[in-house]
Design an enzyme around this catalytic site. Structure first.
Site, PDB file in Angstrom:
ATOM      1  N   TYR A 187      -1.833  -0.693  10.022  1.00 48.24           N
ATOM      2  CA  TYR A 187      -1.692  -1.186   8.487  1.00 48.24           C
ATOM      3  C   TYR A 187      -0.483  -0.538   7.838  1.00 48.24           C
ATOM      4  CZ  TYR A 187      -3.604  -1.722   3.814  1.00 48.24           C
ATOM      5  OH  TYR A 187      -3.771  -2.118   2.676  1.00 48.24           O
TER       6      TYR A 187
ATOM      7  N   SER B  54       0.938  -1.095  -0.033  1.00 46.43           N
ATOM      8  CA  SER B  54       0.147  -0.188   0.168  1.00 46.43           C
ATOM      9  C   SER B  54       0.906   1.300   0.109  1.00 46.43           C
ATOM     10  CB  SER B  54      -0.734   0.064   1.307  1.00 46.43           C
ATOM     11  OG  SER B  54      -1.083   1.185   1.450  1.00 46.43           O
TER      12      SER B  54
HETATM   13  N1  LIG Z   1      -8.776  -1.746  -1.014  1.00 46.08           N
HETATM   14  C1  LIG Z   1      -7.895  -1.074  -0.843  1.00 46.08           C
HETATM   15  O1  LIG Z   1      -8.315   0.297  -1.068  1.00 46.08           O
HETATM   16  C2  LIG Z   1      -6.622  -1.387  -0.768  1.00 46.08           C
HETATM   17  C3  LIG Z   1      -5.722  -0.244  -0.928  1.00 46.08           C
HETATM   18  C4  LIG Z   1      -4.164  -0.861  -0.912  1.00 46.08           C
HETATM   19  C5  LIG Z   1      -3.791  -2.090  -0.494  1.00 46.08           C
HETATM   20  N2  LIG Z   1      -4.892  -3.170  -0.543  1.00 46.08           N
HETATM   21  C6  LIG Z   1      -4.465  -4.371  -0.116  1.00 46.08           C
HETATM   22  O2  LIG Z   1      -5.190  -5.437  -1.240  1.00 46.08           O
HETATM   23  C7  LIG Z   1      -5.154  -6.693  -0.562  1.00 46.08           C
HETATM   24  C8  LIG Z   1      -6.508  -6.964  -0.921  1.00 46.08           C
HETATM   25  O3  LIG Z   1      -7.438  -6.332  -0.031  1.00 46.08           O
HETATM   26  P1  LIG Z   1      -9.136  -5.947  -0.448  1.00 46.08           P
HETATM   27  O4  LIG Z   1      -9.174  -4.444  -0.380  1.00 46.08           O
HETATM   28  O5  LIG Z   1      -9.403  -6.795  -1.500  1.00 46.08           O
HETATM   29  O6  LIG Z   1      -9.852  -6.736   0.919  1.00 46.08           O
HETATM   30  P2  LIG Z   1     -10.749  -7.754   1.152  1.00 46.08           P
HETATM   31  O7  LIG Z   1     -12.035  -7.588   0.258  1.00 46.08           O
HETATM   32  O8  LIG Z   1     -11.098  -7.585   2.742  1.00 46.08           O
HETATM   33  O9  LIG Z   1     -10.202  -9.058   1.079  1.00 46.08           O
HETATM   34  C9  LIG Z   1      -9.538  -9.519   1.810  1.00 46.08           C
HETATM   35  C10 LIG Z   1      -9.085 -11.091   1.296  1.00 46.08           C
HETATM   36  O10 LIG Z   1      -7.887 -11.556   2.383  1.00 46.08           O
HETATM   37  C11 LIG Z   1      -8.513 -12.907   2.900  1.00 46.08           C
HETATM   38  N3  LIG Z   1      -7.823 -12.981   4.094  1.00 46.08           N
HETATM   39  C12 LIG Z   1      -8.121 -12.571   5.439  1.00 46.08           C
HETATM   40  N4  LIG Z   1      -7.150 -13.035   6.081  1.00 46.08           N
HETATM   41  C13 LIG Z   1      -6.475 -14.194   5.782  1.00 46.08           C
HETATM   42  C14 LIG Z   1      -5.961 -15.115   6.081  1.00 46.08           C
HETATM   43  N5  LIG Z   1      -5.479 -15.347   7.369  1.00 46.08           N
HETATM   44  N6  LIG Z   1      -5.531 -16.092   5.222  1.00 46.08           N
HETATM   45  C15 LIG Z   1      -5.898 -16.137   3.982  1.00 46.08           C
HETATM   46  N7  LIG Z   1      -6.583 -15.104   3.696  1.00 46.08           N
HETATM   47  C16 LIG Z   1      -7.081 -14.132   4.273  1.00 46.08           C
HETATM   48  C17 LIG Z   1      -9.933 -12.531   3.095  1.00 46.08           C
HETATM   49  O11 LIG Z   1     -10.492 -14.047   3.200  1.00 46.08           O
HETATM   50  P3  LIG Z   1     -11.904 -13.911   4.028  1.00 46.08           P
HETATM   51  O12 LIG Z   1     -13.009 -13.368   2.993  1.00 46.08           O
HETATM   52  O13 LIG Z   1     -12.102 -15.389   4.476  1.00 46.08           O
HETATM   53  O14 LIG Z   1     -12.007 -12.724   5.262  1.00 46.08           O
HETATM   54  C18 LIG Z   1     -10.345 -12.038   1.757  1.00 46.08           C
HETATM   55  O15 LIG Z   1     -10.444 -12.900   0.448  1.00 46.08           O
HETATM   56  C19 LIG Z   1      -4.906  -6.404   1.047  1.00 46.08           C
HETATM   57  O16 LIG Z   1      -3.749  -6.979   1.082  1.00 46.08           O
HETATM   58  C20 LIG Z   1      -5.228  -5.170   1.201  1.00 46.08           C
HETATM   59  O17 LIG Z   1      -4.359  -4.674   2.203  1.00 46.08           O
HETATM   60  C21 LIG Z   1      -6.213  -3.005  -0.519  1.00 46.08           C
END
Ligand SMILES: NC(=O)c1ccc[n+]([C@@H]2O[C@H](COP(=O)([O-])OP(=O)(O)OC[C@H]3O[C@@H](n4cnc5c(N)ncnc54)[C@H](OP(=O)(O)O)[C@@H]3O)[C@@H](O)[C@H]2O)c1
Length: 241
Positions: free
Chosen positions: A164, A141
């Site tokens: 984070y 991020s």
């Molecule tokens: N959205 C943003 O604005 C943004 C910006 C920068 C970076 N990111 C990064 O992008 C990535 C994806 O984020 P997202 O926004 O798509 O979030 P999200 O919709 O909350 O998805 C997160 C995913 O990670 C899985 N997860 C959580 N804990 C886990 C574990 N212990 N083992 C395996 N899987 C696990 C969740 O599974 P469950 O469904 O089972 O909980 C879900 O599939 C993350 O690394 C986040 O930090 C996001």
């Protein structure tokens, strides 16, 4: 399956950015193993992709569970004998969770975002090492960028997520170390920022879609042999650490 099919593993592929990355890679002809904590959620996410004729396989994966990670490594070794692409996407942000102390937030966030990703990478390196063009993409991020955080004009300067940001700064530091350590195996390792994107993690704010977020992940996952390693990128280019 032919030998030309690349094999990718995406952690956290049942929703959000991980699901979009899995979809995008599969549409590029990659056989995508969709890592999901809950296999039933993985099956549900994979169903429309399979109906589209894409090669996707939901697999059980909890990055905090050493047995889950080891079982998946064995499964991939037995079924495919190698892995071409690892996308460390699974992650959480706990800064706004009430009733957790700062120490609990850091412990729980690092267990998933940092230790979990490292555990998965370590388990998959032997399988990546036998790929012709192995790639690791660590989903980080911009909030981890010291360079951007010191810029008062940066658009996210007002976003304060200490836990984070610390976790993703550790991901960035590991990315640099892994790129150096794995260079002799031909494994390219890059960190990316997908951008502030509408997912469950952001209460579906703002308008940026997971498909837009996936663009830079796909670019780094499908990098050619002249591409960079040990860098930090978004879809606009290189980011300051
Ligand atoms: N959205 C943003 O604005 C943004 C910006 C920068 C970076 N990111 C990064 O992008 C990535 C994806 O984020 P997202 O926004 O798509 O979030 P999200 O919709 O909350 O998805 C997160 C995913 O990670 C899985 N997860 C959580 N804990 C886990 C574990 N212990 N083992 C395996 N899987 C696990 C969740 O599974 P469950 O469904 O089972 O909980 C879900 O599939 C993350 O690394 C986040 O930090 C996001």
């Amino acid at each position: 399956m032919t030998q030309t099919n690349k094999i990718a593993l995406v952690s956290g592929a049942n929703r959000g950015i991980g699901e979009a990355v899995a979809t995008g890679l599969a549409r590029e002809g990659v056989h995508v193993l969709m890592g999901c904590r809950d296999l039933a959620k993985g099956e549900a996410a994979a169903a429309p992709l399979k109906a589209e004729g894409l090669q996707v396989t939901p697999v059980q994966l909890d990055v905090t569970d050493a047995a889950s990670v080891a079982a998946l490594a064995n499964q991939i070794a037995d079924t495919h004998g190698r892995l071409d692409i690892l996308v460390n996407n699974a992650g959480v942000g706990l800064d706004f969770v009430p009733d957790l102390s700062p120490v609990e937030k850091v412990e729980q966030t690092l267990a998933i975002n940092v230790v979990g990703g490292l555990r998965l990478t370590e388990a998959m390196v032997p399988l990546l090492a036998v790929s012709a063009h192995p790639r690791i993409v660590n989903v980080s991020s911009e909030l981890a960028s010291f360079g951007l955080r010191h810029d008062p004009d940066w658009e996210h300067h007002d976003k304060i997520l200490p836990t984070y940001a610390a976790s993703k700064a550790a991901v960035n530091a590991l990315t640099v170390s892994q790129a150096a350590a794995l260079a002799d195996k031909g494994i390219k390792v890059n960190a990316i920022c997908p951008g502030y994107t509408a997912t469950a993690a952001t209460n579906f704010m703002p308008d940026r879609t997971p498909e837009q977020a996936a663009v830079i992940v796909l670019r780094m996952a499908l990098l050619d042999d002249e591409g960079p390693t040990g860098g930090f990128f978004n879809d606009q280019g290189e980011l300051p650490w």
